[in-house]
Scaffold this motif. Structure first.
Motif, PDB file in Angstrom:
ATOM      1  N   LYS A 629      -9.027   1.840  12.106  1.00 29.56           N
ATOM      2  CA  LYS A 629      -7.926   1.472  11.222  1.00 29.56           C
ATOM      3  C   LYS A 629      -8.419   1.293   9.785  1.00 29.56           C
ATOM      4  O   LYS A 629      -7.761   1.714   8.819  1.00 29.56           O
ATOM      5  CB  LYS A 629      -7.284   0.185  11.735  1.00 29.56           C
ATOM      6  CG  LYS A 629      -6.052  -0.222  10.969  1.00 29.56           C
ATOM      7  CD  LYS A 629      -5.420  -1.465  11.587  1.00 29.56           C
ATOM      8  CE  LYS A 629      -4.182  -1.880  10.818  1.00 29.56           C
ATOM      9  NZ  LYS A 629      -3.572  -3.090  11.406  1.00 29.56           N
ATOM     10  N   GLN A 630      -9.606   0.665   9.654  1.00 28.37           N
ATOM     11  CA  GLN A 630     -10.169   0.463   8.311  1.00 28.37           C
ATOM     12  C   GLN A 630     -10.498   1.802   7.644  1.00 28.37           C
ATOM     13  O   GLN A 630     -10.246   2.009   6.444  1.00 28.37           O
ATOM     14  CB  GLN A 630     -11.435  -0.405   8.425  1.00 28.37           C
ATOM     15  CG  GLN A 630     -12.030  -0.809   7.093  1.00 28.37           C
ATOM     16  CD  GLN A 630     -11.132  -1.748   6.322  1.00 28.37           C
ATOM     17  OE1 GLN A 630     -10.336  -2.461   6.914  1.00 28.37           O
ATOM     18  NE2 GLN A 630     -11.239  -1.727   4.997  1.00 28.37           N
ATOM     19  N   LYS A 631     -11.074   2.720   8.439  1.00 28.42           N
ATOM     20  CA  LYS A 631     -11.384   4.045   7.897  1.00 28.42           C
ATOM     21  C   LYS A 631     -10.124   4.769   7.455  1.00 28.42           C
ATOM     22  O   LYS A 631     -10.100   5.462   6.418  1.00 28.42           O
ATOM     23  CB  LYS A 631     -12.122   4.875   8.935  1.00 28.42           C
ATOM     24  CG  LYS A 631     -13.547   4.398   9.194  1.00 28.42           C
ATOM     25  CD  LYS A 631     -14.232   5.275  10.233  1.00 28.42           C
ATOM     26  CE  LYS A 631     -15.673   4.838  10.471  1.00 28.42           C
ATOM     27  NZ  LYS A 631     -16.352   5.698  11.490  1.00 28.42           N
ATOM     28  N   GLN A 632      -9.052   4.630   8.195  1.00 29.94           N
ATOM     29  CA  GLN A 632      -7.794   5.282   7.844  1.00 29.94           C
ATOM     30  C   GLN A 632      -7.236   4.730   6.530  1.00 29.94           C
ATOM     31  O   GLN A 632      -6.703   5.479   5.688  1.00 29.94           O
ATOM     32  CB  GLN A 632      -6.782   5.096   8.980  1.00 29.94           C
ATOM     33  CG  GLN A 632      -5.473   5.798   8.761  1.00 29.94           C
ATOM     34  CD  GLN A 632      -5.636   7.314   8.758  1.00 29.94           C
ATOM     35  OE1 GLN A 632      -6.492   7.853   9.458  1.00 29.94           O
ATOM     36  NE2 GLN A 632      -4.841   8.014   7.957  1.00 29.94           N
ATOM     37  N   ILE A 633      -7.401   3.405   6.363  1.00 31.68           N
ATOM     38  CA  ILE A 633      -6.912   2.786   5.120  1.00 31.68           C
ATOM     39  C   ILE A 633      -7.707   3.317   3.918  1.00 31.68           C
ATOM     40  O   ILE A 633      -7.136   3.648   2.854  1.00 31.68           O
ATOM     41  CB  ILE A 633      -7.012   1.259   5.219  1.00 31.68           C
ATOM     42  CG1 ILE A 633      -6.002   0.747   6.275  1.00 31.68           C
ATOM     43  CG2 ILE A 633      -6.741   0.596   3.874  1.00 31.68           C
ATOM     44  CD1 ILE A 633      -6.113  -0.722   6.563  1.00 31.68           C
ATOM     45  N   GLU A 634      -9.044   3.402   4.063  1.00 30.08           N
ATOM     46  CA  GLU A 634      -9.872   3.903   2.970  1.00 30.08           C
ATOM     47  C   GLU A 634      -9.512   5.364   2.650  1.00 30.08           C
ATOM     48  O   GLU A 634      -9.452   5.771   1.482  1.00 30.08           O
ATOM     49  CB  GLU A 634     -11.344   3.785   3.346  1.00 30.08           C
ATOM     50  CG  GLU A 634     -11.825   2.343   3.445  1.00 30.08           C
ATOM     51  CD  GLU A 634     -13.270   2.269   3.893  1.00 30.08           C
ATOM     52  OE1 GLU A 634     -13.851   3.337   4.226  1.00 30.08           O
ATOM     53  OE2 GLU A 634     -13.827   1.139   3.955  1.00 30.08           O
ATOM     54  N   LYS A 635      -9.270   6.134   3.671  1.00 26.95           N
ATOM     55  CA  LYS A 635      -8.901   7.538   3.462  1.00 26.95           C
ATOM     56  C   LYS A 635      -7.573   7.652   2.721  1.00 26.95           C
ATOM     57  O   LYS A 635      -7.401   8.485   1.809  1.00 26.95           O
ATOM     58  CB  LYS A 635      -8.835   8.230   4.812  1.00 26.95           C
ATOM     59  CG  LYS A 635      -8.576   9.725   4.713  1.00 26.95           C
ATOM     60  CD  LYS A 635      -8.592  10.349   6.092  1.00 26.95           C
ATOM     61  CE  LYS A 635      -8.338  11.864   6.011  1.00 26.95           C
ATOM     62  NZ  LYS A 635      -8.341  12.494   7.356  1.00 26.95           N
ATOM     63  N   ASP A 636      -6.610   6.818   3.042  1.00 25.75           N
ATOM     64  CA  ASP A 636      -5.310   6.828   2.356  1.00 25.75           C
ATOM     65  C   ASP A 636      -5.461   6.447   0.885  1.00 25.75           C
ATOM     66  O   ASP A 636      -4.793   7.018  -0.005  1.00 25.75           O
ATOM     67  CB  ASP A 636      -4.350   5.881   3.055  1.00 25.75           C
ATOM     68  CG  ASP A 636      -3.996   6.370   4.453  1.00 25.75           C
ATOM     69  OD1 ASP A 636      -4.193   7.574   4.736  1.00 25.75           O
ATOM     70  OD2 ASP A 636      -3.509   5.537   5.281  1.00 25.75           O
ATOM     71  N   LEU A 637      -6.340   5.473   0.619  1.00 24.55           N
ATOM     72  CA  LEU A 637      -6.538   5.055  -0.773  1.00 24.55           C
ATOM     73  C   LEU A 637      -7.170   6.185  -1.600  1.00 24.55           C
ATOM     74  O   LEU A 637      -6.797   6.422  -2.772  1.00 24.55           O
ATOM     75  CB  LEU A 637      -7.421   3.801  -0.814  1.00 24.55           C
ATOM     76  CG  LEU A 637      -6.764   2.511  -0.292  1.00 24.55           C
ATOM     77  CD1 LEU A 637      -7.767   1.365  -0.286  1.00 24.55           C
ATOM     78  CD2 LEU A 637      -5.574   2.151  -1.163  1.00 24.55           C
ATOM     79  N   GLU A 638      -8.141   6.869  -1.016  1.00 22.14           N
ATOM     80  CA  GLU A 638      -8.761   7.985  -1.735  1.00 22.14           C
ATOM     81  C   GLU A 638      -7.743   9.087  -2.026  1.00 22.14           C
ATOM     82  O   GLU A 638      -7.706   9.661  -3.118  1.00 22.14           O
ATOM     83  CB  GLU A 638      -9.923   8.543  -0.919  1.00 22.14           C
ATOM     84  CG  GLU A 638     -11.110   7.607  -0.818  1.00 22.14           C
ATOM     85  CD  GLU A 638     -12.214   8.167   0.047  1.00 22.14           C
ATOM     86  OE1 GLU A 638     -12.022   9.285   0.589  1.00 22.14           O
ATOM     87  OE2 GLU A 638     -13.264   7.510   0.195  1.00 22.14           O
ATOM     88  N   GLU A 639      -6.898   9.386  -1.086  1.00 27.00           N
ATOM     89  CA  GLU A 639      -5.870  10.413  -1.266  1.00 27.00           C
ATOM     90  C   GLU A 639      -4.894  10.019  -2.364  1.00 27.00           C
ATOM     91  O   GLU A 639      -4.483  10.843  -3.198  1.00 27.00           O
ATOM     92  CB  GLU A 639      -5.136  10.630   0.051  1.00 27.00           C
ATOM     93  CG  GLU A 639      -4.091  11.742   0.010  1.00 27.00           C
ATOM     94  CD  GLU A 639      -4.754  13.107  -0.166  1.00 27.00           C
ATOM     95  OE1 GLU A 639      -4.087  14.023  -0.660  1.00 27.00           O
ATOM     96  OE2 GLU A 639      -5.956  13.250   0.202  1.00 27.00           O
ATOM     97  N   GLN A 640      -4.557   8.726  -2.413  1.00 23.84           N
ATOM     98  CA  GLN A 640      -3.626   8.243  -3.433  1.00 23.84           C
ATOM     99  C   GLN A 640      -4.257   8.334  -4.825  1.00 23.84           C
ATOM    100  O   GLN A 640      -3.593   8.679  -5.818  1.00 23.84           O
ATOM    101  CB  GLN A 640      -3.221   6.797  -3.127  1.00 23.84           C
ATOM    102  CG  GLN A 640      -2.123   6.279  -4.030  1.00 23.84           C
ATOM    103  CD  GLN A 640      -1.665   4.894  -3.620  1.00 23.84           C
ATOM    104  OE1 GLN A 640      -2.237   4.322  -2.724  1.00 23.84           O
ATOM    105  NE2 GLN A 640      -0.645   4.400  -4.283  1.00 23.84           N
TER     106      GLN A 640
END
Length: 684
Positions: A629-640
């Motif tokens: 879940k933490q990795k998914q959050i970091e990935k979403d932030l990078e995409e944003q």
């Protein structure tokens, strides 16, 4: 004058058949007196009528004989008056008052006796298991009232019958005396030639009548005082079950008499109860019904056995079995005091104590010896030194074949007080009467319902047996000797002491019958199974079996201690020791129980290890989910961030060179501000 036989008022409360027989004799005498007085009354009434007729005829004749009128007519008139006063009045009073009083008291007594019998019958039918305090109080009050009414009515009835023995003499002498005096007075008026001897005779009769009257008044006063004293003293005895603290139980009796209810079988499953008067006569038990002149033999109670039994939900029942076992009788006592006294008396007679010179003294010594035999004594350690297995000399891991318990090795007997092995005043159960599961809350449902058919080899037809998955199945033939509550479960000496007390109690009370069962040892529990019906009689959960041991000398005896929740004191664990006899397989049974506990212990360890591994796996899985879940959050932030940067570059290329770069938060605030402004305008 000679003494007159009378009914014993003191025995009215016991109401024995002998007293009823004597009462019947007095009632027959009263009936004979009544018949005789009626005949005498008719004869004297004829004399009186004849004298009245003679007086009337004389008066009519005197009218014609003027000179004779004053003499003859007056003499017969005086004679008629004297006959009416001295002859007819006493016998009329006795007939109309005293005899009618006897008949009235007889009817009242019969009604009171019937009411008392009905109350006793209702009291005897009180349920033992479903006891209702309100119904019990009503029935007890009914017995108290009917017994008190019967006792008081019976005492007054006896008093009236005893008084009748005196009154019957007066009733026969007074009319005769009045008749004679009237005739003498009649003849005196005509002649003065009466002899002095006749006058002395009449004087003596008058004196005798006065003496009888004074004696009767004195006896009536004494009987009334006796009735008052007995009413006060007998008030506590009207209760059907008096307090044993006020009326202690006599355990040294060699003779006993009283009313008992006897069970008679009327069919295959039906029975009736008859109330009769029972008494002991030497070594025989006799019974006598009301109206019988003598008692009949019930059974020979020399060398017999007597024990308390549960019969048809009735209280205070006990069974007497002859020495050869061919004849038995079930009886019910009225009170706990009578119940215990009958058992003690028959037990004393069965030992032929009544044949000695001082039977009560010998019975007291025998009962004292019995109490000492079932009480732990300080010499127990010396007497049973050879019976103890050497548990201290062996390593803890190797359990002996005769003893075993959970935890560390128990302390020796020297470190344990002998008086604390067995709970004081603990009753001994000699037979299997109820399932253990009923005494174990929380296990009654999960322990395999008692009373259902069980296949001891683990095979099942339709439903799955609770022991089907068990690794161990061993079956042994055992006989139940008894069980009792113990205070300690930390030493095998508890089992030895329980064996000693149960065997001593069986020998004292002549109890030789034992219930044979199949003992099934599994990894979950111990089961006692009926060999005929395959119904589980008792179930002992294996974790609750905390101690087990076999007799070191007698290999057939073994026992175990079961720890249960609750007991005579609430919220307290109790320990019950069960003793069995096997076919020389005591050590094998203990070894089997030890093996079952080891298997159960290892199974419990495996279960706990499996649960721990499952818990670790669940924790790891949860941690992995959090990491993903933490990795998914970091990935979403990078995409944003990439999207924002691309948007900024496109704005630079499309403008005139004059622009302001806003942060992402400022742009969001401005967007929110414009949206809020538009929303307010639309609302306006």
């Amino acid at each position: 004058m000679p003494g007159i036989d009378k009914l014993p008022i003191e025995e009215t409360l016991e109401d024995s058949p002998q007293t009823r027989s004597l009462l019947g004799v007095f009632e027959e005498d009263a009936a004979a007196i009544s018949n005789y007085i009626n005949q005498l009354f008719q004869a004297m009434h004829r004399i009186y009528d004849a004298q009245n007729e003679l007086s009337a005829a004389t008066h009519l004749t005197s009218k014609l004989l003027k000179e004779y009128e004053k003499q003859l007519s007056s003499c017969h008139a005086v004679l008629s008056t004297q006959l009416a006063d001295a002859m007819m009045f006493p016998i009329t009073q006795f007939k109309e008052r005293d005899l009618k009083e006897i008949l009235t008291l007889k009817e009242v007594f019969q009604i009171a006796s019937n009411d008392h019998d009905a109350a006793i019958t209702r009291y005897s039918r009180l349920s033992k298991r479903r006891e209702n305090e309100k119904i019990k109080a009503e029935v007890t009050e009914d017995v108290y009232t009917s017994r008190k009414k019967q006792h008081q009515t019976m005492m007054h009835y006896f008093c009236a019958l005893n008084t009748l023995q005196y009154k019957k003499k007066i009733a026969m002498l007074e009319p005769l005396l009045g008749y004679m005096q009237a005739q003498i007075s009649f003849f005196k008026m005509g002649s003065e030639n009466l002899t002095e001897q006749l006058e002395d005779f009449l004087t003596n009769i008058g004196t005798s009548v006065q003496n009888v009257r004074r004696e009767m008044e004195c006896e009536v006063e004494n009987m009334q005082q006796t009735i008052e004293d007995l009413e006060v003293a007998s008030d506590p005895l009207y209760l059907p079950d008096p307090d044993t603290m006020k009326f202690p139980v006599h355990r040294n009796l060699t003779r006993k008499a009283g009313y008992l209810n006897a069970r008679n079988k009327t069919g295959l499953v039906s029975s009736s109860w008859d109330r009769q008067f029972y008494f002991t006569q030497g070594g025989n038990l006799m019974s006598q019904a009301r109206g019988d002149v003598a008692g009949g033999l019930v059974m020979d109670i020399d060398n017999c056995s007597v024990m308390a039994v549960d019969c048809e939900d009735r209280r205070y029942c006990f069974q007497i079995t002859s020495f050869d076992g061919k004849k038995s009788s079930i009886l019910q006592a009225e009170s706990k005091k009578d119940y215990e006294e009958w058992i003690c008396t028959i037990n004393n007679i069965s030992k032929q104590i009544y044949l000695s010179e001082n039977p009560e003294e010998i019975a007291a010594r025998v009962n004292q010896s019995a109490l000492e035999a079932v009480t732990p004594s300080p010499s127990f350690q010396q007497r049973h030194e050879s019976m103890r297995p050497a548990v201290q000399s062996r390593p803890p891991a190797a359990r002996t074949s005769s003893t075993g318990s959970l935890g560390s090795e128990s302390a020796t007997l020297s470190a344990l007080s002998l008086d604390s092995l067995v709970a004081p005043d603990t009753p001994i159960q000699f037979d299997i009467i109820s399932p253990v599961s009923e005494d174990l809350p929380g296990q009654a449902k999960s322990s395999g319902q008692s009373g259902r058919r069980t296949n001891p080899f683990g095979e099942s037809g339709g439903s799955k047996s609770e022991t089907e998955d068990s690794i161990l199945h061993q079956l042994f033939i055992v006989r139940f000797l008894g069980s009792m509550e113990v205070k300690s479960d930390e030493s095998p000496d508890v089992v030895y002491e329980t064996m000693r007390q149960i065997l001593a109690a069986r020998a004292i009370h002549n109890i030789f019958r034992m219930t044979e069962s199949h003992l099934l040892v599994t990894c979950d529990c111990l089961k006692l199974i009926d060999p005929q019906t395959q119904v589980t009689r008792l179930r002992f959960p294996l974790p609750n079996v905390v101690l087990y041991a076999t007799h070191q000398e007698n290999k057939r005896l073994f026992g175990f201690v079961l720890r249960t929740a609750g007991g005579r004191v609430e919220s307290r664990q109790t320990s019950v020791c069960y003793i069995f006899e096997s076919n020389n397989e005591g050590e094998k049974i203990c070894d089997s129980v030890g093996l079952a506990k080891q298997i159960a212990f290892h199974a419990e360890l495996d279960r706990k290890a499996s649960e721990k591994q499952k818990e670790i796996d669940r924790v790891k899985e949860k941690q992995q989910k959090e990491l993903n879940k933490q990795k998914q959050i970091e990935k979403d932030l990078e995409e944003q961030s990439r999207l924002i940067a691309a948007s900024s570059r496109s704005n630079q290329s499309s403008g005139e060179g004059q622009f302001v770069v806003l942060s992402s938060s400022q742009s969001e605030d401005s967007d929110l501000g414009e949206e809020g402004k538009k929303k307010r305008e639309s609302e306006a």
